[in-house]
Design a protein around this motif. Structure first.
Motif, short mmCIF file in Angstrom:
data_model
loop_
_atom_site.label_atom_id
_atom_site.label_comp_id
_atom_site.label_asym_id
_atom_site.label_seq_id
_atom_site.Cartn_x
_atom_site.Cartn_y
_atom_site.Cartn_z
N UNK A 206 3.67 8.30 10.10
CA UNK A 206 4.55 8.32 11.27
C UNK A 206 4.97 6.88 11.51
N UNK A 207 6.28 6.63 11.52
CA UNK A 207 6.76 5.25 11.63
C UNK A 207 7.71 5.08 12.82
N UNK B 278 8.73 9.84 7.42
CA UNK B 278 9.59 9.48 6.28
C UNK B 278 9.53 10.48 5.14
N UNK B 279 8.43 11.20 5.00
CA UNK B 279 8.34 12.06 3.83
C UNK B 279 7.58 13.33 4.16
N UNK C 261 12.46 7.68 -2.02
CA UNK C 261 12.89 8.37 -0.79
C UNK C 261 13.40 7.37 0.24
N UNK C 262 12.70 6.22 0.31
CA UNK C 262 13.09 5.21 1.30
C UNK C 262 14.46 4.62 0.99
N UNK D 166 0.81 -1.22 0.00
CA UNK D 166 0.00 0.00 0.00
C UNK D 166 0.84 1.27 0.00
N UNK D 167 2.15 1.11 -0.04
CA UNK D 167 2.98 2.34 0.00
C UNK D 167 2.94 3.08 -1.33
N UNK D 168 2.85 4.39 -1.26
CA UNK D 168 2.81 5.21 -2.47
C UNK D 168 4.12 5.03 -3.23
#
Ligand code: ADP
Length: 471
Positions: free
Chosen positions: A132-133, A124-125, A109-110, A101-103
């Protein structure tokens, strides 16, 4: 006691008094709140990190990481459970496993996400601020570094919630601390306010005692007692002064009436100049008597009320007695009285030289007055601990036991002494002055045998202790 705040309590003066209390209360509240928030944050963060660590470990156990295929950029969409991504790093190679489900724009970026140890709430972005992780990093035995993250939005929300609530509690604590501070300041000054009120009532009602508060506390009770002592002392002083004034007025009435009678008598018989001259001379004599009486009585009144100021200095006892004996030497010779002195030399007393000489003068005068011709007057001394006792011993008419009790009274004159001149103030003055010097005076006498007056005074120094004691 229940305290209510009034307008006065928030006046600047009370405000200042309360400031110390406020700082105390508020800083205590602040410390508790900060400790609580920091503690909760630590707990929440720890829970999140251990969760992400655990999930990473589970993943690594289930999927063998040794046969990973690294490329310069490798993306693999896989089911990662609750983990958002897992990134394997070996040198410059990266393998990124991202949740489905990650954009897609986030993947780049990751890949370039800097490697750090651990963070409970990491954003993260910037383009996806809602993410928020909790991120963890670990190194595998084969040198591969693994980074993984899971969403920690809910715990972050909880932490934010706690922070804003702590802010609200701080504001509330600020107000409560101020109120408590004002109450404490009021409670502190309350006894003083009550004392102030009590003093006002005492002045208004002309009372001489302050009513003690229910429980004034030790220091205040002492203060109340001291104030009461002061009030009593003042009242006694005023009473004594009023009595003295009444007595002086009463005692002067007789000589003043006599003065008036003499003046009237002179004016009665016409213009006889001789008569007028005689009356005027009598008036002068009488007025001098009145003045002398007034002076002595005022001195005695001052000494008795404690209002006298003595010009004390070290006085050589023998010297001051000798000086007075010299003054009375002529009288002694005229009456053929043997006046002798055995006072020890070098005895020093702390005294007002003039007033103590007047004491000796009065006692010598009496000794010479009330002793028969060819009698003897002996002045001696002995030391008694810290005191010197001076004695004036004559072998004259003596004083009866009844009279002995009265001779110290103002204006008292013995019946058998009327033939001698006197105001009846000498012994009264002697007693008042000796007592003002911190000494004592007493008499021993036997009718027709003689009288001894004793004056004891605090001693400063005696270099001749042995001689004095022997005498
Ligand atoms: P004054 O001598 O003027 O009468 P004082 O106060 O000196 O007054 O003495 C009071 C009275 O004490 C005298 O009137 C006298 O009766 C008695 N008195 C004082 N000294 C002697 C003394 N040495 N011997 C006998 N009587 C004395």
């Amino acid at each position: 006691m229940f305290l209510r705040l009034s307008k006065k309590d928030i006046a600047p003066a009370r405000f200042k008094a309360g400031l110390g209390f406020f700082l105390l209360f508020f800083s205590a509240t602040l410390i508790v709140i900060v400790l609580l928030v920091v503690g909760l944050r630590k707990e929440l963060a720890e829970a999140e990190l251990s969760e992400v660590r655990q999930q990473l470990d589970t993943y690594l156990e289930e999927n063998n990481p040794s046969n990973l295929r690294f490329g310069p950029l490798s993306f693999t969409g896989r089911k990662l459970g609750e983990l958002q991504f897992i990134k394997f790093i070996r040198g410059n190679d990266r393998l990124l496993l991202a949740a489905e489900n990650l954009a897609p724009e986030l993947l780049e970026e990751l890949l370039h996400l800097r490697s750090f140890e651990e963070q409970p709430w990491f954003q993260p972005s910037t383009t996806h601020p809602e993410l928020i992780w909790a991120v963890t990093t670990k190194e595998l035995p084969n040198g591969v570094v693994v980074q993984a993250a899971k969403s920690s939005v809910s715990s972050y929300g909880l932490y934010q919630d706690i922070r804003s609530k702590a802010g609200a509690i701080t504001i509330f604590g600020f107000v409560i601390a101020w109120l408590l501070a004002l109450f404490s300041a009021k409670k502190m000054v309350l006894p003083i306010l009550q004392l102030h009120q009590e003093l006002e009532t005492v002045v208004e009602q002309g009372r001489v005692r302050l009513q003690l508060l229910n429980d004034p506390g030790n220091e205040l009770e002492t203060l109340y007692n001291q104030l009461n002592r002061l009030l009593e002392q003042n009242r006694r002083l005023i009473d004594e002064m009023r009595d003295s004034l009444d007595n002086v007025a009463h005692d002067l009435r007789t000589p003043m009436t006599r003065l008036r009678s003499v003046a009237e008598f002179g004016l009665q018989e016409g213009d006889d100049p001789e008569r007028l001259r005689g009356s005027l001379a009598d008036c002068l004599e009488e007025s001098e008597r009145v003045l002398a009486m007034l002076n002595i009585m005022m001195n005695v009144a001052q000494a008795e009320s404690g209002a006298i100021t003595l010009d004390t200095q070290p006085v050589e006892l023998l010297e001051s007695i000798h000086a007075m004996m010299e003054l009375y030497d002529y009288v002694a010779q005229e009456r053929e009285i043997a006046m002798s002195c055995t006072v020890a030399a070098e005895i020093i007393i702390n005294a007002d030289a003039i007033r103590i000489s007047q004491v000796w003068g009065n006692l010598i005068d009496n000794g010479l007055k009330y002793t028969h011709e060819n009698g003897a007057l002996t002045i001696g001394s002995r030391l008694d601990e810290e005191q010197v006792v001076v004695s004036f011993q004559d072998d004259g008419m003596g004083i009866s036991p009844v009279e002995q009790k009265r001779i110290w009274e103002r204006l008292y004159r013995g019946d058998r002494s009327r033939s001698e001149q006197g105001l009846g103030l000498g012994l009264n003055y002697v007693k008042a002055m000796v007592e003002a010097h911190g000494g004592k005076v007493w008499v021993e006498s036997e009718l027709n045998k003689g009288t001894t007056f004793y004056v004891s005074l605090p001693l400063v120094k005696s270099d001749n202790l042995k001689v004095a004691t022997e005498q």
